[in-house]
Design a protein around this motif. Structure first.
Motif, PDB file in Angstrom:
ATOM      1  N   THR A   1      40.539  48.120  33.059  1.00  0.00           N
ATOM      2  CA  THR A   1      41.239  49.115  33.864  1.00  0.00           C
ATOM      3  C   THR A   1      40.311  49.881  34.787  1.00  0.00           C
ATOM      4  O   THR A   1      40.772  50.436  35.801  1.00  0.00           O
ATOM      5  CB  THR A   1      41.974  50.104  32.936  1.00  0.00           C
ATOM      6  OG1 THR A   1      41.004  50.698  32.038  1.00  0.00           O
ATOM      7  CG2 THR A   1      43.045  49.388  32.129  1.00  0.00           C
ATOM      8  N   ALA A   2      39.021  49.925  34.502  1.00  0.00           N
ATOM      9  CA  ALA A   2      38.080  50.667  35.339  1.00  0.00           C
ATOM     10  C   ALA A   2      37.428  49.807  36.407  1.00  0.00           C
ATOM     11  O   ALA A   2      36.648  50.325  37.225  1.00  0.00           O
ATOM     12  CB  ALA A   2      37.006  51.315  34.458  1.00  0.00           C
ATOM     13  N   LEU A   3      37.706  48.515  36.446  1.00  0.00           N
ATOM     14  CA  LEU A   3      37.085  47.644  37.449  1.00  0.00           C
ATOM     15  C   LEU A   3      37.595  47.967  38.844  1.00  0.00           C
ATOM     16  O   LEU A   3      38.732  48.445  39.025  1.00  0.00           O
ATOM     17  CB  LEU A   3      37.372  46.169  37.122  1.00  0.00           C
ATOM     18  CG  LEU A   3      36.590  45.559  35.953  1.00  0.00           C
ATOM     19  CD1 LEU A   3      37.061  44.145  35.685  1.00  0.00           C
ATOM     20  CD2 LEU A   3      35.089  45.572  36.260  1.00  0.00           C
TER      21      LEU A   3
ATOM     22  N   GLU B   1      38.756  45.374  44.145  1.00  0.00           N
ATOM     23  CA  GLU B   1      38.358  44.119  44.770  1.00  0.00           C
ATOM     24  C   GLU B   1      38.183  42.989  43.754  1.00  0.00           C
ATOM     25  O   GLU B   1      38.249  41.802  44.110  1.00  0.00           O
ATOM     26  CB  GLU B   1      37.050  44.305  45.557  1.00  0.00           C
ATOM     27  CG  GLU B   1      37.164  45.228  46.758  1.00  0.00           C
ATOM     28  CD  GLU B   1      37.051  46.695  46.361  1.00  0.00           C
ATOM     29  OE1 GLU B   1      36.792  46.950  45.147  1.00  0.00           O
ATOM     30  OE2 GLU B   1      37.228  47.561  47.230  1.00  0.00           O
ATOM     31  N   VAL B   2      37.942  43.349  42.495  1.00  0.00           N
ATOM     32  CA  VAL B   2      37.749  42.324  41.459  1.00  0.00           C
ATOM     33  C   VAL B   2      39.118  41.850  41.006  1.00  0.00           C
ATOM     34  O   VAL B   2      39.910  42.614  40.419  1.00  0.00           O
ATOM     35  CB  VAL B   2      36.936  42.882  40.266  1.00  0.00           C
ATOM     36  CG1 VAL B   2      36.791  41.820  39.185  1.00  0.00           C
ATOM     37  CG2 VAL B   2      35.578  43.362  40.739  1.00  0.00           C
ATOM     38  N   ASN B   3      39.401  40.577  41.300  1.00  0.00           N
ATOM     39  CA  ASN B   3      40.704  40.014  40.967  1.00  0.00           C
ATOM     40  C   ASN B   3      40.675  39.184  39.686  1.00  0.00           C
ATOM     41  O   ASN B   3      41.684  39.082  38.988  1.00  0.00           O
ATOM     42  CB  ASN B   3      41.201  39.131  42.122  1.00  0.00           C
ATOM     43  CG  ASN B   3      42.637  38.712  41.947  1.00  0.00           C
ATOM     44  OD1 ASN B   3      43.497  39.570  41.704  1.00  0.00           O
ATOM     45  ND2 ASN B   3      42.906  37.406  42.051  1.00  0.00           N
TER      46      ASN B   3
ATOM     47  N   LEU C   1      35.104  37.869  40.377  1.00  0.00           N
ATOM     48  CA  LEU C   1      35.531  37.217  41.612  1.00  0.00           C
ATOM     49  C   LEU C   1      36.525  38.105  42.356  1.00  0.00           C
ATOM     50  O   LEU C   1      37.307  38.847  41.743  1.00  0.00           O
ATOM     51  CB  LEU C   1      36.175  35.862  41.311  1.00  0.00           C
ATOM     52  CG  LEU C   1      35.373  34.898  40.429  1.00  0.00           C
ATOM     53  CD1 LEU C   1      36.145  33.598  40.248  1.00  0.00           C
ATOM     54  CD2 LEU C   1      33.999  34.629  41.017  1.00  0.00           C
ATOM     55  N   ASN C   2      36.501  37.989  43.703  1.00  0.00           N
ATOM     56  CA  ASN C   2      37.469  38.694  44.536  1.00  0.00           C
ATOM     57  C   ASN C   2      38.694  37.807  44.747  1.00  0.00           C
ATOM     58  O   ASN C   2      38.856  36.768  44.087  1.00  0.00           O
ATOM     59  CB  ASN C   2      36.827  39.106  45.861  1.00  0.00           C
ATOM     60  CG  ASN C   2      36.266  37.916  46.622  1.00  0.00           C
ATOM     61  OD1 ASN C   2      36.605  36.770  46.316  1.00  0.00           O
ATOM     62  ND2 ASN C   2      35.420  38.171  47.603  1.00  0.00           N
ATOM     63  N   ARG C   3      39.534  38.183  45.688  1.00  0.00           N
ATOM     64  CA  ARG C   3      40.767  37.425  45.914  1.00  0.00           C
ATOM     65  C   ARG C   3      40.513  36.061  46.539  1.00  0.00           C
ATOM     66  O   ARG C   3      41.409  35.213  46.548  1.00  0.00           O
ATOM     67  CB  ARG C   3      41.727  38.245  46.792  1.00  0.00           C
ATOM     68  CG  ARG C   3      42.184  39.526  46.124  1.00  0.00           C
ATOM     69  CD  ARG C   3      43.255  40.235  46.935  1.00  0.00           C
ATOM     70  NE  ARG C   3      43.665  41.484  46.278  1.00  0.00           N
ATOM     71  CZ  ARG C   3      44.579  41.551  45.308  1.00  0.00           C
ATOM     72  NH1 ARG C   3      45.185  40.445  44.932  1.00  0.00           N
ATOM     73  NH2 ARG C   3      44.893  42.706  44.764  1.00  0.00           N
ATOM     74  N   ASP C   4      39.319  35.848  47.088  1.00  0.00           N
ATOM     75  CA  ASP C   4      38.957  34.532  47.626  1.00  0.00           C
ATOM     76  C   ASP C   4      38.271  33.657  46.582  1.00  0.00           C
ATOM     77  O   ASP C   4      37.713  32.602  46.923  1.00  0.00           O
ATOM     78  CB  ASP C   4      38.027  34.710  48.834  1.00  0.00           C
ATOM     79  CG  ASP C   4      38.712  35.423  49.988  1.00  0.00           C
ATOM     80  OD1 ASP C   4      39.958  35.318  50.078  1.00  0.00           O
ATOM     81  OD2 ASP C   4      38.013  36.104  50.765  1.00  0.00           O
TER      82      ASP C   4
END
Length: 351
Positions: free
Chosen positions: A86-88, A91-93, A40-43
């Motif tokens: 750590t490699a994500l 944008e992935v929150n 998921l992103n920040r939204d």
């Protein structure tokens, strides 16, 4: 050190790669459990359907989140998700760790738990955290067991245990996954079964067929201006009929319209009272019943010759005892002419 997690609690993660393991005890009446992950992103939404990693899409395009095959462990059956945190992408929150039940609900799953391990090759075999997942109602088909989320430059793990009765389709739809029309229809049907809509009665058209005896109360109540139907006195010979009769070919009922959409029935002619039906006469006249003769007191009743005596009503018939006739007298013996007295002694002889 292993942390025993409670619902809503969180711990910081120092590991760069995480292995989340779902473990449960299988059985004949226990449904199968599948692990999945949503990026998921920040939204709190997925960027595309590729951010959903599960058994039909076991690998993310970046290769950083993977669904591993199930294994049989001594403690039970397991299904695993691995993620390189750590490699994500920035944008992935969050990475949501979910579970779905196939062939039943989580109320039938025994000993369900989520174990978080350090996935680096040099890590110990002891889990970092363990969370016993308990459904709230037992009717859940999908569960959000926990989540991995960013906190500044580090990652943390939170135990959740949030249930969804709409299944994996409902869970994925909530986070922005587009599902097939067939799956969406199944989800909508499940929601409709829980909250049925009330049926709305449609009003009848004023140009519809006239009401008759077969009309239901629901049809009468659905008229534009419902009111009681007029009932003229059928015994009044001077009653008028201010309507033009019309015959309905389907129901055979004669009625008329009043002009505002209502219909009523004409007065019916009175039905003359019928005489009570008499039973059919017998083919031959039956003689009148004769009362039984009463026996005279002190004397037995003698039966009439040729006709049996009927029993007295209400009293049992007395049976007269008859003695057998006496035997005939014995015949008189006749003297034997050859009979002679025996010789007598001297004391009985005449001298």
């Amino acid at each position: 050190m292993t942390h025993a997690m409670l619902k809503g609690s969180n711990i910081p993660l120092e590991a760069t790669a995480i292995r989340a393991v779902l473990r449960w005890t299988p059985g004949t009446d226990v449904p199968d459990v599948d692990a999945s992950a949503l990026l998921l992103n920040r939204d709190d939404r997925v960027r595309s359907d590729e951010d959903f990693v599960f058994y039909n899409q076991p690998r993310h395009p970046s290769g950083l989140v993977r669904h591993l095959p199930k294994k049989q462990a001594p403690e039970g059956l397991t299904d695993t998700i691995e993620a390189d945190l750590t490699a994500l992408e920035p944008e992935v929150n969050r990475v949501v760790l979910a579970a779905s039940a196939d062939g039943g609900t989580f109320g039938q799953v025994r000993d369900l738990s989520l174990l978080v391990y350090d996935a680096s090759p040099s890590a110990a075999e002891e889990p970092l955290a363990i969370f016993a997942v308990l459904p709230e109602t037992g009717k859940e088909v999908a569960l959000v067991c926990g989540e991995l989320y960013r906190r500044g430059d580090s990652w943390k793990f939170r135990a959740l245990g949030q249930g969804y009765e709409s299944g994996l389709v409902g869970l994925a739809t909530e986070y922005g996954i587009s599902v097939d029309d067939g799956e969406a229809a199944d989800a909508e049907r499940d929601r409709g079964a829980e909250e049925p809509e009330a049926a709305v009665a449609e009003p009848l058209s004023p140009s519809g067929p006239p009401l008759g005896p077969a009309s239901s109360q629901a049809e009468t109540a659905a008229l534009p201006h419902p009111r009681p139907l007029p009932q003229p006195d059928p015994w009044d010979s001077q009653a008028t009929q201010p309507y033009s009769p019309s015959q309905d070919a389907t129901t055979g009922v004669t009625g008329a319209a009043t002009g505002d959409g209502d219909y009523y029935l004409p007065p019916q002619p009175p039905v003359p009272p019928q005489a009570p039906q008499q039973p059919p006469a017998a083919a031959y006249p039956q003689p009148p019943a004769q009362p039984p003769a009463q026996p005279a007191y002190g004397y037995p009743q003698q039966p009439s010759y040729g006709y049996p005596q009927p029993p007295a009503y209400g009293y049992p018939q007395q049976v007269q005892r008859t003695d057998p006739p006496p035997p005939p007298p014995l015949p008189m013996p006749f003297p034997d002419p050859n009979f002679a007295l025996p010789p007598q002694g001297p004391q009985f002889q005449k001298r």
